[in-house]
Structures are given as C-alpha cells and as structure tokens.
Design an enzyme around this catalytic site. Structure first.
Site, PDB file in Angstrom:
ATOM      1  N   LYS A   1       0.862  -1.181   0.000  1.00  0.00           N
ATOM      2  CA  LYS A   1       0.000   0.000   0.000  1.00  0.00           C
ATOM      3  C   LYS A   1       0.901   1.234   0.000  1.00  0.00           C
ATOM      4  CE  LYS A   1      -3.919   1.762   2.785  1.00  0.00           C
ATOM      5  NZ  LYS A   1      -4.693   1.507   4.022  1.00  0.00           N
TER       6      LYS A   1
ATOM      7  N   SER B   1      -9.575   1.383   3.048  1.00  0.00           N
ATOM      8  CA  SER B   1      -8.706   2.186   2.207  1.00  0.00           C
ATOM      9  C   SER B   1      -7.645   1.369   1.480  1.00  0.00           C
ATOM     10  CB  SER B   1      -8.012   3.253   3.063  1.00  0.00           C
ATOM     11  OG  SER B   1      -7.176   2.641   4.034  1.00  0.00           O
TER      12      SER B   1
ATOM     13  N   SER C   1      -9.608  -1.022   7.290  1.00  0.00           N
ATOM     14  CA  SER C   1      -9.030  -0.787   5.965  1.00  0.00           C
ATOM     15  C   SER C   1      -8.290  -1.957   5.336  1.00  0.00           C
ATOM     16  CB  SER C   1      -8.091   0.418   6.012  1.00  0.00           C
ATOM     17  OG  SER C   1      -8.847   1.601   5.991  1.00  0.00           O
TER      18      SER C   1
END
Ligand SMILES: [Zn+2]
Lengths: 477, 484
Positions: free
Chosen positions: B74, B149, B173
């Site tokens: 990420k 996310s 997330s």
C-alpha cells in the site's frame, strides 16, 4: 500616593546535557553547520516515530528532585499543535497535565533573609528549530539542528517581588542545574532561556493585576533590566489610571526598553492531546530514588557547610560555591591545610585572577587542590614567605610543577638562621652609617630602609619578622 | 503458473528449481500489464529494481519461504528512494529517505518489491474513491469499488498480480477491502507489527497487516513482519510464536462468540445467509457457538470518528509545503503558503476529517468530544474483555454489504462510514481480526470476520484456517470484471 507591589513569575527553559536528542539518535552539538544533525525522526519525515532517550528522562527527574519537586509516578507526553517553520511536525512533543515534577521550591537569600520561591512544575519537552533572516533578501532560513534537543521547562510560582529577586532566583537555579550536571546553562548559547510574567497590584490587594510576558532577555542582567523597565512602565500607566493590556513584550537590549510584540499569540489554541506514539511513563519509587542519589550536595547546603565547618565569612562561601568545580576545588584544598581561610584567600585572590585572565574553566587549572594545599603548608611552616609564595604559585600555574620542586630549583627557602641573618645585618649596618645615625636621631623610617636593604641582599628569602627583630636590636644598642 | 495457489507452492517451485525468482517477477509484471489497465491497483511499478533483486536472490541462493517471491505495498509505507504518496497530491513525487520496518523485514527475508498500490488518500475512506491518483476497480465487477482504504492491495491480490500485499488497517481498511475482493485480510494486534515508516493516519489505531489468498499465506507473511522494533515505542516487547505451526486444523471444543450487536437488521440478508452458513460449518468442525453481548458497540462509530480525525488533524499538520511534497506557488506570505498548500494538496475527505479532528481537540470542546470518545473507547475494550472471558474467538460479518458501485456512497459520508461498523470496534480495542471469504452473494464475495484475544493471533489464525479448509472457498478467483 498609591503603593504598588510587583509580582513576577519566571518560565525557564533549560537544555539537558545529553549526548543525543530526546527522540532520535542525532548528536547534540552547539554551533554545528546548519541542518547537519538531523534525521527522519527530528525532520518530521512521514512515518518516522519518536523513541524517548532515557537519559533525558533521568536528567529531568534529577532536576525535579533537586528543585524539591514531587516526582509523579505516572506521567505522559502530549502534543502541542502549532504551525511554524521551526516545528517540522507542526507539533511539539511536550507535557501538558502530567509533568515529570511539581510542587517544588528554590531558596534564595535576599538582603540576608532567606526566601522560598515556589516551583509550580518541571516538564520535559523537545526544542524547536532556529529561524534566521536570510542575508540574501526577503526570506527566512531554517536550521533544524536544535529540533529535538531535550529541554525542561521550569515554571515558578508568582512569588518573586523584585527584579533583583528574579535575578537571584535565576542564579540559584543555574547553580543547582550545574551542580547536578543537568545542563551547562549557557545563556549566550541558549542552553538556558528565560521568559518572565510581571504584573503590579496595589499593596494589600489579593488578586493579581493584569500581566505582561517579557521575552528575549538573553542574560541575567537583562532579565533584571527588562523587569525593572516593565515594572516602571506598568507603574506609570497605573498611576495615570491606564489599563494594562495583557500581551507579550520583547526586551530591546540596546535601549533597555520592553516593546509590545504582535499579540496574535493570545488567540493560540494549542489543541493539546496525549501523544499516541509514546507510551505513558510509569516510574517506580526505586527509579526515582536512584536519581535522588545522583544529586550532589547543592550550593545552599555547601555554603552553609563552608561557613560552619571551615569558618569562612559568608561572602567567601558565596563566591566559592558559585560553581561546583570551584567549590570542589576549595574543598580539596581546605581539607588539607591548617587554616581554611588562607585557602580561601589564595583561591579567591591569585588563583581566580589567573583563571579569569586566561579565560579558563576550573578543570583546566594546572595546579591541583593538593598542590595548592602543599604550597600553603610550606608557607605555614615558614619555609617561604607569603611574598615569595605568590611568585611560586605563578610559576606553578604556568608549569604545573609542585611548590617544593620550584622552591628547591630556585633556592627560595626562607633564611631563618639567626646567626646568618645577624652576620648580614652587621655588614649592612657597616655600609649604611647614615641610616643608622638617622634612626638614632629619631627617624624611625630609617629602620625600613635597612630592612629593605637586607631583603634585597637575600633576594627576599630572609624571614621578615626575624630581620626586623635582629636589625632593631643591633641599631638600638 | 498462478499466484492463487499460495506461497508454499511458489516456494517449493523455487526450491525445486522449477522456476526462478526472475520467472515470478516476470509473471507478476505480465499480470500487471495484462489486467492493471482495468483494475488500476498499482500506482508505482518498480520493474527494474525488482528484476535486479530477483537476480541477487537467485545468486545468494536464499531459501526462506518468502525468498524470491514478489510482493506489493500500500502506498503509505515508506520505501527508500521509491515514491510514497499516500495517494495524495500533497505527497506527489515524495521519495522517502528510509524504508519502513516492515519493508526491511520482507527484504531481509529476500522478498521482492514489485510496486506500490492505490488507496484512499491518507487511508481515509472505504472505497479507494478518495485516491487522487487513479480509480481502482473491484476485480469481481469493474463497476464496483474494491473497498478501502487498502483497495489497491486487495484488488492486486484478488486479480492475481501479486501473491501477497501489505495493507494498513485503522478502522477496517484491510478487512473490508479483503471482504469485497474475496481475499484474506489480517489486522494484527496493535503493537505486534512495527508502524515505523507507515505514514500515520491515526497513530493509536493504525496497524499494518497482510492481504493474501489464504490464511496460511497470512500466517507466513505475519511471521516475517511481526515482532518488536526499537524504533516504534508502541511495538510490544514479546516473543513471536510460530503462527504456521499453529495451523493445525483442529478447533474442536473452541468457543466462538456471536455478538448480536454485529447482526443488526441493516445487514444485507444474503451477507447474513453466508455468515450463517459459516457458523454451521464451524459447528461441524466441533466449535461451540455462544451468544455474547458487546453493549457499547453502537457508540463505536461516533467515538472512532472523533478519535481518528483528532489524531489525523495533528499527524497531517506536517504537510505544509516547507520541506517536502506539494507546495503552492505564488503565496504572498507564510500563512498564505500554508493555506494554499493545504487547500490544494488535500482532497475533500481528508479536509473533512482534519476539520472534525481540529474541532474535537479545540479548547472548550475537548472534554465533550475527544475525552468522551476516549472514555467510550475504554468501555468498548471492556466489552471485549468480558466477552473473551467466555469465548476464544468472536465472529461477525466483515461488512454489512458486498462491494457497492462507484459513486453509490460518495454523496453521503455517513453512509460510507457505516460500512466499517463491524470492523471499527476492533481497532478501538486494539485486537487482532481477520476477514476470510465465506461465499458469494449475487456473485460478489462475502467476508467472515473473526476477532481474537489480544496477541492471540495463533488461535485466530487456526480458527480461520480450519474454516477456510473446510469451507473450500479459498482461493476465490474472480472472472476479472465479468460479473454475471
Ligand atoms: Zn534526529
């Protein structure tokens, strides 16, 4: 006319003498080239996290204890949020409602009277960076070497009543910090900084008047000057029935005046909240006690001991305890001689003059306390005179040699042999008939001339008391 | 070759010399070329670097289980010299001077970084629609969001572009996008994995974890990244157990709590049905289902949306344009530069949360908001403590619905926030939790959430693994956008 009472409280920031910064491994070094002691942590790089330098915590606890504070068993760090280029994270890690120490005091002596000044709190925090105006035009330059240097903030109660008391408080505070090896407290390098709050109220009134805060006072003398100026400024306003505005003032060194800074700061809301990147601090009793054991005899106790144990006048004790190094030096000397006052005289006289003239630290003095004690012992025994001893000390300070070596090398041993002195005296009388006649005619001064001749003849080595006795006896016949 | 069959199989292929690290890197790059035009999970591909590394690993002959296998991150984990943007304009072009601890650990184990993945800006969001860089599509249906996310990591793993990725989880997330994309997502106990180098959103809630095709893969990756780090004071000093050995498949006699508060009527009936059948499956494995209550659950969302923004408002204050990242041009003075830089650098959701957080910390409001929320947080943790006195693991749906369509919830932030209702309490309490696929609802994956005791990843993973093996859903292979 209305009588006013002045109320002063001080906020002092002291840089802790750690090797590295409070939350990262960067070195602490004054005067290094800008932005050379920085890393992702103190630069506030995204993702970097603080790790508490335990040495900073230890020094803060030691400081709190030396200032007679209660050390909290539970404390924590908080974030103080504000935008400014001196703060790369846009917040300062500080302590808001759980400081390391609280409820302490310092004792000062004002005109012979002891006075206790309360300490509200001692808390640990990180320093901010330094901004300077660019010499190349309309810009500011940022140096982040200072970011993250550990600080303690020491907040006093509003117990100070005069600018002089404020200065005395600072001097005592500095002494205590230096004694405990917490900080060098060099105001000129910014390792001790002081802001002052001052207000006036009518004598007898309980509630405090409106205060102003004074910043930018960069020496103890300027703290006193700034406070005295501000005291007068407020007094004049109050006498004219004008209202004091709560604001931050800046001390202007050249004029000695305090000038109002933009007072936007009043609107600051720092939005303190607990620092989530650092765990709470829990201190065991033992941990605090270990820190207490690190505290040496403090200046106030030491002054008292010097007066009581060594029989020094208070003035001598005050001078000799200004720094721990000097007090240690005196202790080391006085404990080895018969008369401690003579040790005090030599140290406060010739030795400190030498230190001052050469800009030395006590640690750099080449004559060690035991060497000075040996010199004093030699004088006490009458081996050399005080006058010659002055030169011997000078030689010792320059070369580091022992007194006995110098006395030996230069043949400086005092002549106390009566027969030998009588022989020299007779020779001088024989060649100075005029002086002898003058003396007999009642001119007492003539004796001095004869004795002087005698000292000259012996290169000052003759025992002056004996010379006087012998000469007087010979010419009085 | 494919990446769905698991890390162990890839490792065996490398050990037996059937394939080389370069083959795996090539395959990953090919997959990215083939499908990422549509999925748009990657924001940076470190092709050259990965090829060099593959050669090095082959030469070194490293034999660890992650050695020579590609992975992706990420884009909120710092990678030295490789752009790290948090999908924000404010960090465009930012190349960190150091690598995050998790990156160092994966590289220590000779993993090969293949690229960085899309996300909601600064990890704020539940659909990855808040990225300023690109729009990531759910591999199961390109009309739908991948969740957020960590939408990029979940989509990349689901689409077979990498065998595993790391995400971060502040309120769900990792787990929510894993559920939406039909992969496994593990949020470890707060303090188990170092946050050093994770760009902070809400420091007291953020935790890094793996997104994988199977529970075993999650255990393997966790084994590498877990453990104390002296650079993160919130990482906990304790020995890391052997998670892989703990996957015995035996959960006979295990007590599993079903918290009724997590089965509200707002839960989609088909999601509920999938979770109900998972409960039956677990019972067949010998686990005992026990009803428990977590009475303060309904306050979790409110508390979270005060605490996380409060921390974020402070964590994001450093993006001021002074030292790195985006700086507005033509500012009149310092204050103006701050204002313009931050107005232009941040997207709407980030600004919304900074405003909420700033407000919650303001003098006069602190007690009513931030402090009250902290008290709620304590009560929620206490709820879990009491539940875990009776059971070993808790069970719930990961999300109330399956993946929604683009734009469906962007108009109403509160609707979007509701998505995290089952995952947020876990972060507030700092517990470990995992989302495992438990079937499909109308052709879209459904996630089963299991929550463990503090630092009891072993039991959590064992339960999830036993279920996964028995249920037989994993790995789920999407038809890449062709949703019936
Ligand atoms: Zn540093």
């Amino acid at each position: 006319m209305t009588e006013f009472e002045t109320v002063i409280g001080l906020e002092v920031h002291v840089e802790l003498g750690t090797q590295t910064k409070i939350f990262c491994g960067c070195a602490v070094e004054f005067g290094a080239p800008p932005n050379t002691h920085v890393c992702p942590v103190c630069l506030g790089s995204p993702g970097a996290l603080p790790v508490l330098n335990e040495e900073a915590l230890k020094l803060a606890i030691r400081a709190a204890l030396a200032l007679n504070c209660t050390v909290r068993q539970e404390s924590k760090f908080d974030r103080k949020n504000y935008f400014y280029p001196d703060s790369p994270k846009a917040y300062q890690i500080s302590q808001y409602d759980e400081p390391v120490g609280e409820h302490g005091f310092i004792e000062i002596t004002v005109q012979g009277e002891k006075k206790r000044i309360g300490i509200t709190r001692v808390h640990l925090e990180e320093d901010a960076g330094k901004l300077t105006h660019s010499p190349y035009g309309d810009a500011s330059l940022v140096d982040l070497n200072r970011v993250g240097i550990p600080l303690i903030e020491i907040v006093s109660e509003p117990d100070l009543r005069t600018a002089e008391e404020a200065r005395l408080y600072l001097e005592e505070l500095k002494s205590i910090m230096q004694y405990c090896a917490i900080s060098e407290c060099k105001m000129e390098e910014g390792s001790l900084r002081c802001d002052a709050n001052i207000s006036l109220r009518e004598v007898g009134q309980r509630e405090l008047g409106t205060k102003t805060e004074i910043k930018n006072m960069n020496s103890f003398r300027n703290v006193q000057r700034g406070l005295e100026y501000e005291e007068q400024r407020q007094k004049k306003m109050l006498l004219k029935n004008e209202k004091i505005v709560q604001q931050t003032m800046r001390f202007h060194e050249e004029s000695g005046a305090t000038v109002a800074m933009r007072s936007k700061e009043d609107a600051h809301d720092y939005r303190y909240f607990p620092e989530p990147d650092l765990p709470r601090i829990s201190l065991s009793r033992e941990y605090s006690e270990e820190r207490r054991a690190e505290i040496p005899e403090l200046p106030a106790e030491r002054r008292q001991r010097f007066v009581e144990v060594y029989g020094l006048p208070l003035y001598d004790a005050e001078v000799l305890t200004v720094t721990k190094a000097l007090a240690d030096y005196f202790d080391g000397t006085a404990s080895r001689v018969r008369d401690p006052k003579s040790a005090s005289n030599w140290i406060m006289g010739d030795l400190l003059a030498h230190v001052k003239a050469n800009g030395l630290e006590m640690e750099q003095v080449r004559v060690k306390p035991e060497q000075l004690a040996e010199l004093i012992g030699v004088i006490e025994k009458g081996t050399i005179s005080s006058k010659i001893a002055k030169n011997v000390l000078k030689e010792m300070l320059d070369s580091g040699k022992d007194a006995k070596v110098i006395i030996e090398e230069q043949g400086l041993i005092q002549i106390s042999d009566e027969g030998q002195l009588r022989e020299i005296a007779l020779r001088i009388i024989a060649t100075n008939k005029k002086s002898v006649e003058d003396f007999k005619a009642g001119k007492e001064k003539a004796l001095g001339a004869l004795v002087g001749q005698m000292m000259k003849e012996t290169k000052g080595k003759a025992n002056p008391q004996l010379v006087n006795q012998i000469m007087l006896a010979l010419i009085s016949d | 070759m494919d990446f769905y069959s698991g890390l162990r199989k890839l490792h065996q292929g490398l050990i037996s010399r059937e394939m080389t690290p370069a083959d795996l890197v090539n395959f990953s790059l090919e997959q990215i070329k083939a499908v990422d035009m549509q999925v748009q999970a990657f924001v940076t591909v470190t092709e050259e670097q990965a090829r060099v590394k593959a050669e090095q690993v082959r030469e070194n002959g490293a034999e660890g289980i992650l050695a020579g296998i590609p992975f992706a991150l990420k884009d909120n984990m710092c990678t030295q010299g490789v752009e790290t943007t948090c999908a924000s304009r404010s960090l465009q072009g930012y190349k960190p001077p150091y690598s995050a601890t998790v990156v160092e650990r994966l590289e220590r184990d000779h993993g090969i970084l293949i690229g960085k993945l899309n996300m909601d800006e600064f990890a704020m969001g539940s659909s990855t629609e808040n990225s300023s860089l690109c729009k990531t599509h759910n591999p199961w249906d390109f009309e739908r969001v991948p969740g957020g996310s960590s939408g990029g990591p979940a989509a990349a793993v689901a689409a077979g572009m990498v065998p595993y990725a790391l995400g971060s989880d502040t309120g769900g997330s990792i787990r929510q996008p894993a559920a939406f994309c039909g992969v496994v997502g593990l949020k470890p106990t707060y303090g188990l994995v170092s946050r050093y180098g994770l760009v902070a959103f809400a420091s007291s809630l953020d935790q890094i974890g793996p997104i994988t095709n199977s529970v075993e893969d999650a255990a393997i990756v966790l084994q590498s990244i877990a453990g104390p780090d002296r650079r993160d004071s919130t990482s906990v000093q304790r020995d890391v157990p052997n998670y892989i050995e703990g996957l015995t498949g035996d959960i006979c006699g295990l007590k599993i709590g079903v918290a009724m508060e997590y089965f509200s009527p707002s839960i989609d009936q088909k999601v509920r049905a999938a979770v109900d059948s998972a409960i039956l499956q677990l019972e067949r494995l010998g686990a005992e289902m026990i009803k428990v209550s977590l009475p303060h659950t309904s306050y979790a969302l409110s508390a979270y949306y005060l605490l996380a923004p409060a921390e974020a408002s402070s964590n994001l204050a450093r993006y001021d344009g002074v030292r790195y990242g985006y700086r507005a041009q033509d500012a009149e003075n310092l204050l103006d530069m701050y204002r313009q830089t931050r107005s232009e650098g941040f997207g709407a959701e980030v600004k919304r949360r900074i405003l909420i957080g700033t407000y919650a910390l303001s003098s006069g409001y602190y007690d009513a908001y931030y402090k009250r929320a902290q008290q709620v947080r304590t009560l929620i943790a206490k709820d879990f403590d009491e539940a875990f006195a009776k059971v070993d693991v808790l069970l719930s749906p990961t999300t109330p619905t399956t993946a929604f369509r683009f734009g469906e919830k962007t108009e109403d932030p509160l609707m979007m926030y509701m998505n995290d209702i089952c995952t947020i309490p876990v972060n507030l309490a700092g517990l470990p939790a995992i989302s495992v696929p438990c079937g499909l609802a109308d052709g879209l994956p459904v996630g089963l959430q299991l929550i463990g005791r503090m630092f009891d990843e072993t039991t959590l993973l064992r339960t999830a693994h036993a279920y996964e093996q028995a249920a037989g859903f994993a790995p789920m292979r999407p038809a890449l956008g062709v949703h019936a």
